[in-house]
Write a protein that holds these residues in place. Structure first.
Motif, PDB file in Angstrom:
ATOM      1  N   ALA A  35      28.506  -1.557  77.532  1.00 13.73           N
ATOM      2  CA  ALA A  35      27.888  -0.673  76.549  1.00 13.73           C
ATOM      3  C   ALA A  35      26.336  -1.019  76.346  1.00 13.73           C
ATOM      4  O   ALA A  35      25.816   0.187  76.462  1.00 13.73           O
ATOM      5  N   ARG A  36      25.638  -1.898  76.917  1.00 16.82           N
ATOM      6  CA  ARG A  36      24.125  -1.898  77.112  1.00 16.82           C
ATOM      7  C   ARG A  36      23.648  -0.789  78.077  1.00 16.82           C
ATOM      8  O   ARG A  36      22.573  -0.646  77.909  1.00 16.82           O
ATOM      9  N   PHE A  37      24.287  -0.796  79.273  1.00 15.54           N
ATOM     10  CA  PHE A  37      24.008  -0.265  80.451  1.00 15.54           C
ATOM     11  C   PHE A  37      24.306   1.062  80.736  1.00 15.54           C
ATOM     12  O   PHE A  37      23.913   1.716  81.708  1.00 15.54           O
ATOM     13  N   LYS A  38      25.305   1.689  79.976  1.00 13.28           N
ATOM     14  CA  LYS A  38      26.090   2.640  80.457  1.00 13.28           C
ATOM     15  C   LYS A  38      25.211   4.009  80.537  1.00 13.28           C
ATOM     16  O   LYS A  38      25.642   4.732  81.438  1.00 13.28           O
ATOM     17  N   ASP A  39      24.256   4.145  79.940  1.00 13.44           N
ATOM     18  CA  ASP A  39      23.503   5.112  79.712  1.00 13.44           C
ATOM     19  C   ASP A  39      22.234   5.203  80.474  1.00 13.44           C
ATOM     20  O   ASP A  39      21.300   6.017  80.653  1.00 13.44           O
ATOM     21  N   GLN A  40      22.023   4.105  81.241  1.00 12.01           N
ATOM     22  CA  GLN A  40      20.792   3.953  82.121  1.00 12.01           C
ATOM     23  C   GLN A  40      20.806   4.847  83.299  1.00 12.01           C
ATOM     24  O   GLN A  40      21.764   4.961  84.058  1.00 12.01           O
ATOM     25  N   ILE A  55      35.172 -11.705  88.704  1.00 10.56           N
ATOM     26  CA  ILE A  55      33.847 -11.975  87.982  1.00 10.56           C
ATOM     27  C   ILE A  55      32.972 -10.600  87.672  1.00 10.56           C
ATOM     28  O   ILE A  55      32.574 -10.490  86.686  1.00 10.56           O
ATOM     29  N   ILE A  56      32.966  -9.659  88.653  1.00 12.12           N
ATOM     30  CA  ILE A  56      32.140  -8.225  88.298  1.00 12.12           C
ATOM     31  C   ILE A  56      32.824  -7.709  87.202  1.00 12.12           C
ATOM     32  O   ILE A  56      32.037  -7.246  86.529  1.00 12.12           O
ATOM     33  N   VAL A  57      34.316  -7.381  87.218  1.00 11.06           N
ATOM     34  CA  VAL A  57      34.755  -6.662  85.936  1.00 11.06           C
ATOM     35  C   VAL A  57      34.503  -7.439  84.771  1.00 11.06           C
ATOM     36  O   VAL A  57      34.148  -6.855  83.671  1.00 11.06           O
ATOM     37  N   THR A  58      34.632  -8.743  84.859  1.00  3.49           N
ATOM     38  CA  THR A  58      34.387  -9.401  83.609  1.00  3.49           C
ATOM     39  C   THR A  58      32.782  -9.203  83.008  1.00  3.49           C
ATOM     40  O   THR A  58      32.756  -8.941  81.851  1.00  3.49           O
ATOM     41  N   LEU A  59      31.831  -9.322  83.988  1.00  6.54           N
ATOM     42  CA  LEU A  59      30.426  -9.067  83.657  1.00  6.54           C
ATOM     43  C   LEU A  59      29.900  -7.492  83.084  1.00  6.54           C
ATOM     44  O   LEU A  59      29.444  -7.632  82.164  1.00  6.54           O
ATOM     45  N   VAL A  60      30.951  -6.479  83.699  1.00  3.85           N
ATOM     46  CA  VAL A  60      30.882  -5.179  83.328  1.00  3.85           C
ATOM     47  C   VAL A  60      31.318  -4.973  82.117  1.00  3.85           C
ATOM     48  O   VAL A  60      30.672  -4.289  81.118  1.00  3.85           O
TER      49      VAL A  60
END
Length: 195
Positions: free
Chosen positions: A100-105, A90-95
């Motif tokens: 791409a949207r959150f990688k630079d947060q 579940i987690i890997v699917t969501l990640v």
């Protein structure tokens, strides 16, 4: 029996969900849960670690499958294995979907920086528990937690210490392949413990 299957599923789902770092970082929680439910003894969980390292596949899946088979047969193994794998799936699917949207947060990066030392702590804790159970045994065979200084040398499992030292030297100095080292350690164990 269905209650046992559900308990295996939920317990191993919790293990899969709350142990960041996988593998060795899971050992303390796996050990605690298995012993708490009475599925295996502390010594048997140490044996599972050895068996899981000798067999192909990830440690958590091997451990879940082993506990499941021992407690509930093939259906128990299925429920325990699905339980431990499902959170990662579940987690890997969501990640993968949102990375791409959150990688630079910055907050995500800070959280990852905080998780790294915790994972090292969990792995060190596992190493300590395994070493204590392997190298120090009381005469009755139970695990020694704290020992009187005068009796420590009597409780040291010198055969295990010898195998450990040989394995460290073979690995670090002679760069023996891990698979060969596992086989040689097993052979050395047969020789030393059968004498």
């Amino acid at each position: 029996m269905y209650k046992l299957y559900l308990e295996l599923l939920v317990t191993f789902f919790k293990i899969g969900l709350f142990t960041i770092g996988g593998g060795y970082a899971m050992i303390p929680l796996i050990q605690q849960e298995i012993v708490r439910h009475g599925w295996l003894t502390f010594k048997e969980t140490i044996d599972i670690i050895a068996i899981s390292e000798m067999t192909p596949g990830p440690f958590a899946i091997n451990a879940a499958t082993f506990v499941g088979v021992k407690t509930g047969g093939i259906p128990g193994a299925t429920f325990a294995t699905v339980g431990v794998v499902l959170p990662s799936f579940i987690i890997v699917t969501l990640v993968a979907k949102y990375s791409a949207r959150f990688k630079d947060q910055p907050l995500l990066q800070y959280a990852l920086y905080g998780l790294r030392p915790a994972v090292i702590g969990l792995i060190a804790s596992s190493a300590f528990l395994i070493a204590r159970a392997t190298f120090f045994m009381t005469p009755s065979g139970s695990v020694c937690i704290f020992a009187d200084i005068r009796n420590v040398l009597k409780m040291v499992n010198w055969r295990a210490v010898l195998i450990f030292v040989v394995a460290i030297i073979a690995s670090l100095k002679y760069k023996i392949h891990p698979i060969l080292l596992i086989v040689l350690s097993g052979v050395l164990g047969v020789i030393l413990y059968s004498v």
